[in-house]
Design an enzyme around this catalytic site. Structure first.
Site, PDB file in Angstrom:
ATOM      1  N   ASN A   7       0.858  -1.193   0.000  1.00 30.72           N
ATOM      2  CA  ASN A   7       0.000   0.000   0.000  1.00 30.72           C
ATOM      3  C   ASN A   7       0.899   1.249   0.000  1.00 30.72           C
ATOM      4  OD1 ASN A   7      -1.416   2.279   1.137  1.00 30.72           O
ATOM      5  ND2 ASN A   7      -3.086   0.896   1.645  1.00 30.72           N
ATOM      6  N   HIS A  10       0.921   6.159   1.956  1.00 34.06           N
ATOM      7  CA  HIS A  10       1.679   7.092   2.784  1.00 34.06           C
ATOM      8  C   HIS A  10       2.831   7.768   2.053  1.00 34.06           C
ATOM      9  CE1 HIS A  10      -1.073   6.453   5.848  1.00 34.06           C
ATOM     10  NE2 HIS A  10      -0.760   5.197   6.060  1.00 34.06           N
ATOM     11  N   HIS A  43      -5.812   3.551  -1.357  1.00 32.89           N
ATOM     12  CA  HIS A  43      -7.145   3.875  -0.844  1.00 32.89           C
ATOM     13  C   HIS A  43      -7.473   5.288  -1.306  1.00 32.89           C
ATOM     14  CE1 HIS A  43      -9.944   4.100   2.969  1.00 32.89           C
ATOM     15  NE2 HIS A  43     -10.566   4.429   1.854  1.00 32.89           N
ATOM     16  N   ARG A  45      -9.619   8.022  -0.765  1.00 31.58           N
ATOM     17  CA  ARG A  45     -10.581   8.421   0.269  1.00 31.58           C
ATOM     18  C   ARG A  45     -11.434   9.564  -0.237  1.00 31.58           C
ATOM     19  NH1 ARG A  45      -9.000   6.318   5.586  1.00 31.58           N
ATOM     20  NH2 ARG A  45     -10.764   7.528   6.320  1.00 31.58           N
ATOM     21  N   ARG A  49      -7.262  12.761   1.188  1.00 32.40           N
ATOM     22  CA  ARG A  49      -6.193  13.240   2.072  1.00 32.40           C
ATOM     23  C   ARG A  49      -4.802  12.769   1.630  1.00 32.40           C
ATOM     24  NH1 ARG A  49      -7.477   9.854   7.531  1.00 32.40           N
ATOM     25  NH2 ARG A  49      -9.518  10.800   7.207  1.00 32.40           N
ATOM     26  N   THR A 101      -8.494   3.446   8.546  1.00 30.83           N
ATOM     27  CA  THR A 101      -9.679   2.582   8.602  1.00 30.83           C
ATOM     28  C   THR A 101      -9.714   1.880   9.965  1.00 30.83           C
ATOM     29  OG1 THR A 101      -9.272   2.229   6.264  1.00 30.83           O
ATOM     30  CG2 THR A 101     -10.939   0.852   7.288  1.00 30.83           C
ATOM     31  N   GLU A 151     -11.007  -9.658   2.793  1.00 28.36           N
ATOM     32  CA  GLU A 151      -9.774  -9.250   3.454  1.00 28.36           C
ATOM     33  C   GLU A 151     -10.065  -9.155   4.940  1.00 28.36           C
ATOM     34  OE1 GLU A 151      -7.535  -5.927   1.896  1.00 28.36           O
ATOM     35  OE2 GLU A 151      -6.545  -5.606   3.832  1.00 28.36           O
TER      36      GLU A 151
HETATM   37  N1  PXP Z   1      -5.970  -3.196   4.120  1.00 23.97           N
HETATM   38  C1  PXP Z   1      -6.953  -2.264   4.212  1.00 23.97           C
HETATM   39  C2  PXP Z   1      -8.339  -2.640   3.810  1.00 23.97           C
HETATM   40  C3  PXP Z   1      -6.666  -0.956   4.652  1.00 23.97           C
HETATM   41  O1  PXP Z   1      -7.654  -0.032   4.724  1.00 23.97           O
HETATM   42  C4  PXP Z   1      -5.323  -0.619   4.964  1.00 23.97           C
HETATM   43  C5  PXP Z   1      -4.991   0.793   5.359  1.00 23.97           C
HETATM   44  O2  PXP Z   1      -5.250   1.649   4.299  1.00 23.97           O
HETATM   45  C6  PXP Z   1      -4.337  -1.617   4.842  1.00 23.97           C
HETATM   46  C7  PXP Z   1      -4.695  -2.902   4.444  1.00 23.97           C
HETATM   47  C8  PXP Z   1      -2.910  -1.341   5.170  1.00 23.97           C
HETATM   48  O3  PXP Z   1      -2.782  -1.071   6.526  1.00 23.97           O
HETATM   49  P1  PXP Z   1      -1.403  -0.585   7.120  1.00 23.97           P
HETATM   50  O4  PXP Z   1      -1.069   0.718   6.474  1.00 23.97           O
HETATM   51  O5  PXP Z   1      -1.673  -0.480   8.585  1.00 23.97           O
HETATM   52  O6  PXP Z   1      -0.388  -1.657   6.779  1.00 23.97           O
END
Ligand code: PXP
Length: 237
Positions: A7, A10, A43, A45, A49, A101, A151
């Site tokens: 992901n 960030h 994601h 949003r 953001r 989330t 998930e």
């Molecule tokens: N899976 C889902 C559905 C999420 O919403 C997120 C956070 O956006 C993640 C995985 C990844 O989470 P993390 O950033 O805590 O590893």
């Protein structure tokens, strides 16, 4: 070996902190794929953001593995997904005030809405995953609304304090994974996972994919993104 979805939200968070052009999530996605990521997760949003519409369009073009778009089950997002056609959509609950989330979807409570959105996405050829807490009734409801994947929300496991609490949360995930598998849906897991707590989950063989963001991007600040992804990949073997 389980698959790793990285992901890159960030990376966009750091960019948005200055409202400029760097760092670029698209570059992060390319590096993550070169380091062995099996998919890229973002994601989009409602409040934009971090990830922007532009990122989604560019990522759809350049991602070579699989683009997993996390989004709320709204009409706006469904239109966006139909237009961009990611490989997978993960429906997640969304509240504007939350930092991240905070829990899984109430699938049973929103059955009608979810079924509608899943139907729209399926007609566009997009597979759909539902982000749910590890609870049997949610998993059965996911099957009823015709989700392709589930998930499992690992947040409570990740935040567990002490071994006893972690054992309880681990067991909940193990049972939920078994139930999901038996109902013939693909099982993935994510949220709050890091280089330490992900190891134990590897004993749950039904989980075939992990979606991990924050811990990888945090480590990348010190060791570089390529190494951070490689190290996480190695934990999943
Ligand atoms: N899976 C889902 C559905 C999420 O919403 C997120 C956070 O956006 C993640 C995985 C990844 O989470 P993390 O950033 O805590 O590893």
């Amino acid at each position: 070996m389980a698959r790793l979805g990285v992901n890159v939200d960030h990376v966009a968070t750091v960019r948005q902190a200055r409202g400029g052009k760097e760092p670029e999530p698209v570059a992060a996605a390319a590096i993550a794929e070169m380091a062995g990521a099996d998919g890229i997760v973002i994601h989009l949003r409602e409040d934009r953001r971090h990830i922007q519409d532009r990122d989604l369009r560019l990522l759809r073009d350049i991602v070579q593995t699989k683009l997993n778009l996390e989004m709320a089950a709204t009409d706006e997002m469904a239109r966006m997904a139909m237009d961009i056609k990611p490989h997978l959509v993960t429906l997640v609950p969304e509240r504007r005030e939350e930092l991240t989330t905070e829990g899984g979807l109430d699938v049973e409570g929103q059955r009608q809405r979810l079924k509608e959105v899943i139907g729209i996405l399926h007609r566009s050829g997009i597979a759909v995953s539902l982000f749910v807490d590890p609870q049997l009734e949610q998993i059965k409801a996911a099957r009823r609304v015709e989700a392709d994947c589930v998930e499992l929300h690992t947040g409570r496991y990740a935040n567990a304090v002490g071994l006893k609490e972690q054992d309880t949360e681990y067991e909940a995930l193990a049972q939920a994974a078994r139930a999901t598998y038996k109902l013939e849906m693909v099982v993935s897991a994510g949220h709050g996972l890091n280089y330490r707590n992900v190891r134990r989950l590897r004993n749950i063989t039904e989980i075939v994919e992990y979606n991990i963001g924050h811990s990888i991007i945090a480590r990348a600040i010190f060791v570089g993104l390529e190494q951070a992804v490689r190290e996480m990949k190695a934990r999943l073997t």
